[in-house]
Design a protein around this motif. Structure first.
Motif, mmCIF file in Angstrom:
data_model
loop_
_atom_site.group_PDB
_atom_site.id
_atom_site.type_symbol
_atom_site.label_atom_id
_atom_site.label_comp_id
_atom_site.label_asym_id
_atom_site.label_seq_id
_atom_site.Cartn_x
_atom_site.Cartn_y
_atom_site.Cartn_z
ATOM 1 N N MET A 114 0.824 -1.206 0.000
ATOM 2 C CA MET A 114 0.000 0.000 0.000
ATOM 3 C C MET A 114 0.862 1.262 0.000
ATOM 4 O O MET A 114 0.540 2.241 -0.670
ATOM 5 C CB MET A 114 -0.939 0.001 1.205
ATOM 6 N N VAL A 115 1.966 1.237 0.747
ATOM 7 C CA VAL A 115 2.878 2.383 0.753
ATOM 8 C C VAL A 115 3.479 2.592 -0.633
ATOM 9 O O VAL A 115 3.572 3.725 -1.136
ATOM 10 C CB VAL A 115 3.983 2.188 1.812
ATOM 11 N N ILE A 116 3.894 1.489 -1.264
ATOM 12 C CA ILE A 116 4.428 1.587 -2.629
ATOM 13 C C ILE A 116 3.345 2.118 -3.571
ATOM 14 O O ILE A 116 3.612 2.940 -4.455
ATOM 15 C CB ILE A 116 4.948 0.217 -3.105
ATOM 16 N N SER A 117 2.108 1.658 -3.372
ATOM 17 C CA SER A 117 0.998 2.122 -4.200
ATOM 18 C C SER A 117 0.784 3.627 -4.042
ATOM 19 O O SER A 117 0.506 4.334 -5.020
ATOM 20 C CB SER A 117 -0.283 1.373 -3.833
ATOM 21 N N ILE A 118 0.919 4.136 -2.807
ATOM 22 C CA ILE A 118 0.783 5.576 -2.581
ATOM 23 C C ILE A 118 1.859 6.342 -3.353
ATOM 24 O O ILE A 118 1.578 7.385 -3.970
ATOM 25 C CB ILE A 118 0.862 5.895 -1.070
ATOM 26 N N LEU A 119 3.080 5.825 -3.350
ATOM 27 C CA LEU A 119 4.167 6.485 -4.083
ATOM 28 C C LEU A 119 3.891 6.495 -5.588
ATOM 29 O O LEU A 119 4.168 7.490 -6.266
ATOM 30 C CB LEU A 119 5.495 5.777 -3.788
ATOM 31 N N VAL A 120 3.342 5.403 -6.098
ATOM 32 C CA VAL A 120 2.996 5.354 -7.528
ATOM 33 C C VAL A 120 1.865 6.332 -7.827
ATOM 34 O O VAL A 120 1.881 7.027 -8.862
ATOM 35 C CB VAL A 120 2.604 3.922 -7.940
#
Length: 363
Positions: A114-120
């Protein structure tokens, strides 16, 4: 069609940003929010499709030239125009985000994914800012202002919309406000400052810009900010007090009512996106007609080189006082425990009376 697509695009970004942020917030720090995976994945798909509409506008502008084959035209726009290159980046990031969210939900909403998704998702907003009109004309200044404005707005409004419309109950709402209220205040401040910078860039001659449809929509948007801020004070400060002191009070209807004003702001912004920006009003008037609404209300004679100023007339002053009273009534709506949707009505009345006050004061 293009206006509706812009409104839906802002909505999709807000749902994605708000949904991803809420997924990484601990359960005891937010109300129980049931956001189906299909909603957030549909929003990601919407970003990929709806962000193509500005590219389509450019294609339709050049398609009338019979000497350019359609395939060559599309290829040229996608790989040489900033708006085309921006959309290709958006498409790639949207596909990546779709896959990340799907994988995260299969692992019970893995916090790391989810954190990676926020960055994307932030990358998607940066891509949108890079291909924006402000960035194309004012380079880094326009890019930073547009990106900051859009990112802050999507975070604030995304969390607001999802907490209002997808919450099963208002449990943990006081703990939710402990972190969301400061986040909302920061986002609002960034949105206002970046919005003022964009206004300086795009509509440096602010009063004269009201002659054009873009300027009219910009004025509506600026006026809508006032009742939206009043709702923010109610939902951020006054709700806390009532939650502590009144058993059975639920803040969700007030959050939903605020979201109606948000959609009105989206509508004004979407309308602006398809209008000619008023960089030079006199020059723009040579190629575009003035706003029909402005023509109907303007009391003077419109010249080819307008120099509008704002003054006070008895009628404009009376309407300004009425607008102030409607703003006070919005506060009283909450204090007197009236329907929050009556508060929305007060906000709309503030908008109309404030708008007429300004229009009747233009000379």
């Amino acid at each position: 069609m293009f206006i509706i697509s812009e409104i839906l695009l802002y909505l999709c970004f807000s749902i994605v940003m708000g949904g991803l942020i809420l997924q990484v917030v601990p359960e005891d720090r937010k109300p129980p929010i049931m956001l189906p995976k299909s909603v957030i994945l549909l929003s990601v798909t919407g970003i990929a499709l709806l962000s193509f509409m500005p590219v389509l506008r450019v294609i339709l502008y050049f398609i009338s030239d019979p000497n350019i084959p359609l395939a060559d035209l599309i290829t040229s726009i996608l790989f040489t125009f900033e708006v085309g290159k921006g959309w290709l980046v958006t498409l790639v990031l949207s596909v990546l985000l779709f896959g990340l969210i799907t994988a995260a939900y299969q692992r019970n909403a893995s916090p790391e994914l989810m954190v990676i998704s926020i960055l994307v998702a932030i990358g998607l907003e940066i891509a949108l800012g890079w291909s924006s009109h402000a960035a194309s004309l004012y380079e880094w200044g326009g890019f930073i202002a547009h990106t900051a404005h859009f990112m802050a707005m999507s975070i604030w409004i995304g969390i607001l919309l999802l907490s209002g419309w997808f919450s099963k109950s208002d449990s943990n709402w006081d703990r939710f406000l402990q972190w969301f209220h400061p986040v909302a205040v920061i986002c609002v401040l960034v949105t206002i400052v970046a919005g003022l910078v964009l206004t300086f860039y795009i509509a440096p001659d602010y009063y004269n810009s009201w002659i054009l449809p873009y300027g009219q929509a910009l004025l509506f948007k600026h006026l809508l900010i006032v009742p939206l801020l009043i709702f923010g004070v109610i939902n951020g400060f006054l709700v806390k007090r009532r939650l502590r002191n009144e058993v059975g009070f639920t803040p969700i209807p007030w959050t939903r009512a605020e979201s109606i004003l948000v959609l009105m702001v989206f509508s004004a912004t979407g309308f602006m996106s398809v209008q000619e920006p008023p960089h030079d009003v006199a020059q723009t008037l040579k190629m575009a007609d003035p706003s029909s609404l402005f023509v109907q209300l303007y009391q003077g004679v419109l010249t080819k080189n307008p120099h509008l100023t704002l003054t006070w007339t008895p009628m404009s002053l009376l309407l300004a006082i009425a607008a102030l009273l409607f703003g006070v009534m919005l506060f009283l709506t909450f204090q007197k425990k009236m329907s929050p949707f009556f508060g929305v009505f007060m906000g709309v009345m503030f908008l109309l009376s404030g708008y007429l006050s300004l229009m009747l004061g233009v000379v």
